[in-house]
Write a protein that holds these residues in place. Structure first.
Motif, PDB file in Angstrom:
ATOM      1  N   GLU A 178       0.807  -1.228   0.000  1.00 51.81           N
ATOM      2  CA  GLU A 178       0.000   0.000   0.000  1.00 51.81           C
ATOM      3  C   GLU A 178       0.834   1.269   0.000  1.00 51.81           C
ATOM      4  N   GLY A 179       2.141   1.106   0.146  1.00 47.92           N
ATOM      5  CA  GLY A 179       3.021   2.279   0.097  1.00 47.92           C
ATOM      6  C   GLY A 179       2.949   3.001  -1.239  1.00 47.92           C
ATOM      7  N   SER A 180       2.513   2.278  -2.289  1.00 46.11           N
ATOM      8  CA  SER A 180       2.458   2.901  -3.621  1.00 46.11           C
ATOM      9  C   SER A 180       1.069   3.468  -3.941  1.00 46.11           C
ATOM     10  N   TYR A 181       0.209   3.559  -2.927  1.00 46.97           N
ATOM     11  CA  TYR A 181      -1.191   3.965  -3.131  1.00 46.97           C
ATOM     12  C   TYR A 181      -1.340   5.189  -4.044  1.00 46.97           C
ATOM     13  N   TYR A 240       0.584  -8.679   3.821  1.00 54.97           N
ATOM     14  CA  TYR A 240       1.578  -8.545   2.754  1.00 54.97           C
ATOM     15  C   TYR A 240       2.937  -8.941   3.290  1.00 54.97           C
ATOM     16  N   ILE A 241       3.436 -10.072   2.778  1.00 56.85           N
ATOM     17  CA  ILE A 241       4.699 -10.598   3.293  1.00 56.85           C
ATOM     18  C   ILE A 241       5.885  -9.994   2.550  1.00 56.85           C
ATOM     19  N   GLY A 242       5.693  -9.743   1.242  1.00 55.84           N
ATOM     20  CA  GLY A 242       6.806  -9.201   0.451  1.00 55.84           C
ATOM     21  C   GLY A 242       7.612 -10.290  -0.225  1.00 55.84           C
ATOM     22  N   SER A 243       7.176 -11.548  -0.071  1.00 57.33           N
ATOM     23  CA  SER A 243       7.688 -12.669  -0.880  1.00 57.33           C
ATOM     24  C   SER A 243       6.460 -13.173  -1.625  1.00 57.33           C
ATOM     25  N   SER A 257       2.673   1.032 -11.550  1.00 56.18           N
ATOM     26  CA  SER A 257       2.705   2.261 -10.739  1.00 56.18           C
ATOM     27  C   SER A 257       3.705   3.203 -11.413  1.00 56.18           C
ATOM     28  N   LYS A 258       3.898   4.361 -10.837  1.00 57.09           N
ATOM     29  CA  LYS A 258       4.878   5.289 -11.443  1.00 57.09           C
ATOM     30  C   LYS A 258       6.268   4.661 -11.408  1.00 57.09           C
ATOM     31  N   LYS A 259       6.583   4.009 -10.281  1.00 57.31           N
ATOM     32  CA  LYS A 259       7.907   3.399 -10.155  1.00 57.31           C
ATOM     33  C   LYS A 259       8.062   2.206 -11.095  1.00 57.31           C
ATOM     34  N   TYR A 260       6.983   1.436 -11.275  1.00 57.86           N
ATOM     35  CA  TYR A 260       7.026   0.251 -12.140  1.00 57.86           C
ATOM     36  C   TYR A 260       5.903   0.362 -13.188  1.00 57.86           C
TER      37      TYR A 260
END
Ligand code: AHG
Ligand code: MN
Ligand code: MN
Length: 341
Positions: A214-217, A246-249, A269-272
């Motif tokens: 959710e950091g990329s909201y 959200y584990i991140g793996s 997202s903007k980053k990806y």
């Protein structure tokens, strides 16, 4: 006898051979390939479990083709899987996250092509959180032509003949499919064998869990923002608010989704701008598993496994999990497709 009957445990080896015997024309090569992956993953599991006490933990200083730091265990896993596949001479090439180009194996006439994410979730190694290995297997089309070309590996996910993952979690789990449902095995460390724990696992049609960074909201599309707000709204009739996990793996997030239901999302997202996760060795194999368990996987519009690949390391957005959750988010994406963020 069912897999829950403790009087007779079925090992991965036995299970693979039994399945092979059901097909009179089978050559046993795919069975061998699955056994090779099983063996390599036992070795990786052993190293993952003792990573903290060996010098293997941590950065090795180099970066992979995506510019990300490579940790030693990534390279160890890559080497183990590739050398296991090389030994049995049935795989002609491997494409791995850790290698820029294709890796040609000794058997130029081998009929299989294998994609690997040798270690998924490697940013979690240092903090003792679950990580995994992912594999995806294709048949080579021009198999009597001795020249091994990258082009042969650019096949859509619907052509996978097998796929699976190994999760190095509180226990080590191996899940795979050859298109006849998903079988799950648990490694019994006391005997060093994968034991069958589920032969046709099914994902719930719907699950009250959403999984997304959710950091990329702020850079999501409007439809996705609205969907996540929908997940968070209170409505006892539809079991909302859902839980966020959200584990991140990706492997670990998908394994939870397989068992408990819900949805895992990695959007663009903007980053990806094209998504972060790799079509050929993350999204296709995990989509094959989830579909075989009765779930669904799309890029927001199209089925992941029907995407025509243009490059071996290409990225894609992904929406994957329980059918009803995936359909719901796609409704939101369609409804707001013309609204700017
Ligand atoms: P890998 O360790 O193979 O590079 O994969 C990491 C992937 C995936 O496992 C996970 O879901 C995702 O990266 C997490 O990305 P964010 O940190 O951007 O959420
Ligand atoms: Mn990965
Ligand atoms: Mn990886």
């Amino acid at each position: 006898m069912t897999s829950k009957d403790n009087s007779r445990m079925e090992t991965l080896e036995e299970y693979i051979i039994q399945n092979q015997n059901r097909f009179p024309g089978a050559t046993g090569e795919l069975s061998q390939l699955l056994r090779d992956i099983g063996l390599a993953s036992k070795i990786i599991s052993r190293e993952v479990n003792k990573a903290g006490i060996t010098n293997i933990l941590g950065f090795d200083g180099s970066t992979n083709i995506h510019g990300e730091s490579v940790k030693k265990l990534d390279l160890f896993a890559d080497q183990q899987l590739i050398s296991a596949l090389n030994r049995s001479l049935i795989t002609c090439m491997v494409i791995s996250e850790e290698n820029d180009g294709i890796v040609k194996l000794s058997s130029k006439g081998g009929k299989y092509i294998v994609y690997l994410d040798p270690l998924d979730g490697s940013s979690n190694i240092d903090v003792n959180v679950s990580i995994g290995s992912i594999f995806s297997v294709y048949m080579r089309e021009a198999r009597y032509d001795a020249t091994v070309r990258e082009q042969d590996a650019l096949q859509p996910g619907v052509r996978q003949v097998a796929a699976g993952y190994v999760l190095y979690g509180s226990s080590t789990i191996l899940a795979y499919t050859t298109g006849l449902g998903v079988s799950v095995f648990t490694l019994d460390p006391s005997i060093g064998e994968f034991i069958l724990s589920d032969r046709k696992i099914k994902i719930p049609d719907h699950g009250p869990i959403y999984s997304i960074n959710e950091g990329s909201y702020n850079s999501w599309d409007m439809g996705l923002k609205k969907y996540i707000k929908y997940c968070q709204e209170e409505d006892p009739d539809t079991n909302r608010p859902y839980s966020a996990r959200y584990i991140g793996s990706m492997v670990a997030d998908i394994h939870r989704t397989l068992i408990k239901g819900g949805i895992f999302i990695y959007p663009h997202s903007k980053k990806y701008p094209s998504g972060k996760l790799r079509l050929m060795y993350e999204c296709n194999p995990l989509s094959f598993i989830i579909e075989q368990a009765g779930g669904m996987a799309t890029d927001g519009h199209k089925r992941i496994m029907e995407l025509e690949p243009e490059a071996i390391h290409q990225q894609t957005p992904i929406y994957i999990g329980s059918k009803k959750n995936v359909q719901k988010v796609m409704d939101f994406l369609n409804e707001y497709s013309t609204v700017n963020v």
